[in-house]
Write a protein that holds these residues in place. Structure first.
Motif, PDB file in Angstrom:
ATOM      1  N   MET A   1       0.837  -1.198   0.000  1.00 58.78           N
ATOM      2  CA  MET A   1       0.000   0.000   0.000  1.00 58.78           C
ATOM      3  C   MET A   1       0.874   1.250   0.000  1.00 58.78           C
ATOM      4  SD  MET A   1      -3.164   0.925   2.543  1.00 58.78           S
ATOM      5  CE  MET A   1      -2.255   1.661   3.880  1.00 58.78           C
ATOM      6  N   ASN A   2       0.480   2.220  -0.808  1.00 61.41           N
ATOM      7  CA  ASN A   2       1.196   3.488  -0.871  1.00 61.41           C
ATOM      8  C   ASN A   2       1.101   4.217   0.468  1.00 61.41           C
ATOM      9  OD1 ASN A   2       1.868   6.277  -1.404  1.00 61.41           O
ATOM     10  ND2 ASN A   2       1.721   5.755  -3.586  1.00 61.41           N
ATOM     11  N   GLN A   3       2.197   4.837   0.887  1.00 59.67           N
ATOM     12  CA  GLN A   3       2.218   5.528   2.173  1.00 59.67           C
ATOM     13  C   GLN A   3       1.255   6.704   2.217  1.00 59.67           C
ATOM     14  OE1 GLN A   3       6.264   6.587   2.992  1.00 59.67           O
ATOM     15  NE2 GLN A   3       6.839   4.531   3.669  1.00 59.67           N
ATOM     16  N   ASP A   4       0.900   7.246   1.054  1.00 61.95           N
ATOM     17  CA  ASP A   4       0.002   8.395   1.004  1.00 61.95           C
ATOM     18  C   ASP A   4      -1.475   7.984   1.075  1.00 61.95           C
ATOM     19  OD1 ASP A   4       2.161  10.086   0.788  1.00 61.95           O
ATOM     20  OD2 ASP A   4       2.180   9.979  -1.405  1.00 61.95           O
ATOM     21  N   GLU A   5      -1.757   6.678   0.966  1.00 67.81           N
ATOM     22  CA  GLU A   5      -3.130   6.211   0.977  1.00 67.81           C
ATOM     23  C   GLU A   5      -3.639   6.035   2.403  1.00 67.81           C
ATOM     24  OE1 GLU A   5      -3.321   2.648  -1.240  1.00 67.81           O
ATOM     25  OE2 GLU A   5      -2.987   3.581  -3.183  1.00 67.81           O
ATOM     26  N   GLU A   6      -4.932   6.244   2.573  1.00 75.50           N
ATOM     27  CA  GLU A   6      -5.551   6.027   3.880  1.00 75.50           C
ATOM     28  C   GLU A   6      -5.752   4.538   4.107  1.00 75.50           C
ATOM     29  OE1 GLU A   6      -6.057   8.210   6.112  1.00 75.50           O
ATOM     30  OE2 GLU A   6      -5.513   9.967   4.899  1.00 75.50           O
ATOM     31  N   MET A   7      -5.786   4.129   5.363  1.00 79.52           N
ATOM     32  CA  MET A   7      -5.942   2.723   5.696  1.00 79.52           C
ATOM     33  C   MET A   7      -7.412   2.365   5.835  1.00 79.52           C
ATOM     34  SD  MET A   7      -4.389   0.569   8.927  1.00 79.52           S
ATOM     35  CE  MET A   7      -2.709   0.876   8.367  1.00 79.52           C
ATOM     36  N   PHE A   8      -7.774   1.186   5.325  1.00 77.09           N
ATOM     37  CA  PHE A   8      -9.136   0.667   5.436  1.00 77.09           C
ATOM     38  C   PHE A   8      -9.049  -0.742   5.995  1.00 77.09           C
ATOM     39  CE2 PHE A   8     -12.772  -1.688   3.567  1.00 77.09           C
ATOM     40  CZ  PHE A   8     -13.807  -0.952   4.130  1.00 77.09           C
ATOM     41  N   THR A   9      -9.693  -0.985   7.122  1.00 75.81           N
ATOM     42  CA  THR A   9      -9.595  -2.275   7.794  1.00 75.81           C
ATOM     43  C   THR A   9     -10.971  -2.876   7.992  1.00 75.81           C
ATOM     44  OG1 THR A   9      -7.646  -1.495   9.025  1.00 75.81           O
ATOM     45  CG2 THR A   9      -8.742  -3.492   9.842  1.00 75.81           C
ATOM     46  N   VAL A  10     -11.145  -4.127   7.574  1.00 79.04           N
ATOM     47  CA  VAL A  10     -12.376  -4.872   7.801  1.00 79.04           C
ATOM     48  C   VAL A  10     -12.039  -6.028   8.734  1.00 79.04           C
ATOM     49  CG1 VAL A  10     -14.237  -6.215   6.768  1.00 79.04           C
ATOM     50  CG2 VAL A  10     -13.279  -4.261   5.539  1.00 79.04           C
ATOM     51  N   SER A  11     -12.748  -6.118   9.854  1.00 81.03           N
ATOM     52  CA  SER A  11     -12.442  -7.150  10.845  1.00 81.03           C
ATOM     53  C   SER A  11     -13.691  -7.956  11.172  1.00 81.03           C
ATOM     54  CB  SER A  11     -11.896  -6.519  12.136  1.00 81.03           C
ATOM     55  OG  SER A  11     -10.746  -5.758  11.874  1.00 81.03           O
ATOM     56  N   ASN A  12     -13.544  -9.291  11.163  1.00 81.47           N
ATOM     57  CA  ASN A  12     -14.631 -10.146  11.630  1.00 81.47           C
ATOM     58  C   ASN A  12     -14.625 -10.131  13.152  1.00 81.47           C
ATOM     59  OD1 ASN A  12     -16.799 -11.811  11.521  1.00 81.47           O
ATOM     60  ND2 ASN A  12     -15.721 -13.596  10.729  1.00 81.47           N
ATOM     61  N   SER A  13     -15.755 -10.405  13.769  1.00 79.01           N
ATOM     62  CA  SER A  13     -15.823 -10.307  15.223  1.00 79.01           C
ATOM     63  C   SER A  13     -16.631 -11.457  15.800  1.00 79.01           C
ATOM     64  CB  SER A  13     -16.456  -8.968  15.636  1.00 79.01           C
ATOM     65  OG  SER A  13     -17.759  -8.856  15.092  1.00 79.01           O
ATOM     66  N   SER A  14     -16.531 -11.637  17.093  1.00 80.00           N
ATOM     67  CA  SER A  14     -17.300 -12.677  17.772  1.00 80.00           C
ATOM     68  C   SER A  14     -18.775 -12.312  17.775  1.00 80.00           C
ATOM     69  CB  SER A  14     -16.801 -12.834  19.210  1.00 80.00           C
ATOM     70  OG  SER A  14     -16.988 -11.614  19.916  1.00 80.00           O
ATOM     71  N   LEU A  15     -19.639 -13.319  17.938  1.00 78.13           N
ATOM     72  CA  LEU A  15     -21.079 -13.098  17.894  1.00 78.13           C
ATOM     73  C   LEU A  15     -21.567 -12.624  19.263  1.00 78.13           C
ATOM     74  CD1 LEU A  15     -23.460 -13.212  16.006  1.00 78.13           C
ATOM     75  CD2 LEU A  15     -23.871 -15.565  16.727  1.00 78.13           C
ATOM     76  N   SER A  16     -21.132 -11.413  19.626  1.00 83.33           N
ATOM     77  CA  SER A  16     -21.568 -10.794  20.874  1.00 83.33           C
ATOM     78  C   SER A  16     -21.817  -9.325  20.595  1.00 83.33           C
ATOM     79  CB  SER A  16     -20.502 -10.951  21.971  1.00 83.33           C
ATOM     80  OG  SER A  16     -20.837 -10.162  23.100  1.00 83.33           O
ATOM     81  N   GLU A  17     -23.061  -8.991  20.324  1.00 84.58           N
ATOM     82  CA  GLU A  17     -23.386  -7.610  19.986  1.00 84.58           C
ATOM     83  C   GLU A  17     -23.015  -6.658  21.115  1.00 84.58           C
ATOM     84  OE1 GLU A  17     -25.494 -10.126  19.665  1.00 84.58           O
ATOM     85  OE2 GLU A  17     -25.725 -10.325  17.488  1.00 84.58           O
ATOM     86  N   PHE A  18     -23.272  -7.059  22.347  1.00 85.54           N
ATOM     87  CA  PHE A  18     -22.961  -6.232  23.505  1.00 85.54           C
ATOM     88  C   PHE A  18     -21.458  -5.953  23.585  1.00 85.54           C
ATOM     89  CE2 PHE A  18     -21.472  -6.108  27.927  1.00 85.54           C
ATOM     90  CZ  PHE A  18     -22.147  -5.009  28.400  1.00 85.54           C
ATOM     91  N   GLY A  19     -20.644  -7.006  23.475  1.00 88.63           N
ATOM     92  CA  GLY A  19     -19.194  -6.851  23.608  1.00 88.63           C
ATOM     93  C   GLY A  19     -18.567  -6.088  22.464  1.00 88.63           C
ATOM     94  N   VAL A  20     -18.969  -6.413  21.237  1.00 88.76           N
ATOM     95  CA  VAL A  20     -18.339  -5.804  20.066  1.00 88.76           C
ATOM     96  C   VAL A  20     -18.759  -4.348  19.912  1.00 88.76           C
ATOM     97  CG1 VAL A  20     -18.071  -5.911  17.570  1.00 88.76           C
ATOM     98  CG2 VAL A  20     -18.131  -8.028  18.908  1.00 88.76           C
ATOM     99  N   LEU A  21     -20.047  -4.051  20.113  1.00 90.10           N
ATOM    100  CA  LEU A  21     -20.480  -2.657  20.000  1.00 90.10           C
ATOM    101  C   LEU A  21     -19.826  -1.812  21.088  1.00 90.10           C
ATOM    102  CD1 LEU A  21     -22.243  -0.546  18.603  1.00 90.10           C
ATOM    103  CD2 LEU A  21     -24.101  -1.154  20.171  1.00 90.10           C
ATOM    104  N   GLY A  22     -19.680  -2.380  22.286  1.00 87.88           N
ATOM    105  CA  GLY A  22     -18.997  -1.659  23.351  1.00 87.88           C
ATOM    106  C   GLY A  22     -17.554  -1.354  23.004  1.00 87.88           C
TER     107      GLY A  22
END
Length: 220
Positions: A1-22
């Motif tokens: 990735m070019n150093q001038d480009e902004e970073m975009f990160t997509v992350s999978n998460s555990s099935l815990s709406e309370f924990g992940v949203l927090g």
């Protein structure tokens, strides 16, 4: 990735709406210049995280003077997918908003005080351009407010749901307020000509979810 480009990160998460949203809420406060988005597969999944909505997201700024620009995507459409796949309970979020329901805010885009003084933004975007601009302004503003997006998945697949490239144009000068068509539109008027009826209109009904997306499908 070019150093001038902004970073975009997509992350999978555990099935815990309370924990992940927090976690995402805390991350958005520690990194206010990052666009942090939490999406529920269907809006009903917010049910498992309502402690976060009630005690932190809706009232955190008033209690602790900490702003957050967290974006929560809650697809809401009654699309026939069965239990917990239909309603994000829009009415519950509207009840959590502390905006005065008897005051109609100014439509002038330069008058931002109304949004600064409320605790939540709740939108039902119906065009790709409006979706783009509502996310863009989350970062370009000089303040942060939580954003709840209720747009149904059904609408995103509709051929009638499209925007011209000109509606995504870069804005010169002050972000979001200079050029018509290149900012978030709080209200999009029906493209059909109803000028002969407008004078007699006494009630405006705002729809969301399946009611809204079905109407747009019928127009196509």
């Amino acid at each position: 990735m070019n150093q001038d480009e902004e970073m975009f990160t997509v992350s999978n998460s555990s099935l815990s709406e309370f924990g992940v949203l927090g976690f995402e809420l805390g991350y958005s406060m520690e990194n206010p210049n990052s666009l942090v988005i939490w999406e529920a597969q269907f809006g009903d999944f917010a049910n498992g995280a309502h402690v976060i909505f009630d005690n932190f997201l809706s009232s955190g700024e008033a209690k602790w003077l900490r702003q957050t620009g967290l974006v929560v995507l809650l697809p809401h459409g009654y699309d026939g997918q069965g239990p917990e796949h239909s309603s994000a309970r829009l009415e519950r979020f509207l009840q959590m908003a502390d905006d005065n329901p008897y005051v109609i805010p100014e439509m002038d885009p330069t008058l931002r005080k109304q949004i600064q003084e409320c605790n939540l933004q709740i939108v039902n975007v119906t065009t790709p351009a409006n979706f783009f601009h509502v996310l863009r302004r989350q970062i370009h503003r000089e303040f942060r407010k939580p954003l709840i997006v209720m747009s149904p998945k059904n609408l995103l697949r509709s051929k009638a749901c499209r925007s011209n490239l000109s509606e995504f144009d870069d804005v010169q000068g002050h972000p979001g307020f200079d050029k018509q068509g290149t900012r978030f539109k709080r209200l999009i008027k029906d493209q059909n000509d109803h000028s002969d009826l407008e004078e007699g209109i006494r009630r405006l009904v705002l729809c969301s979810g399946k009611v809204c997306s079905t109407h747009i499908h019928n127009l196509s």
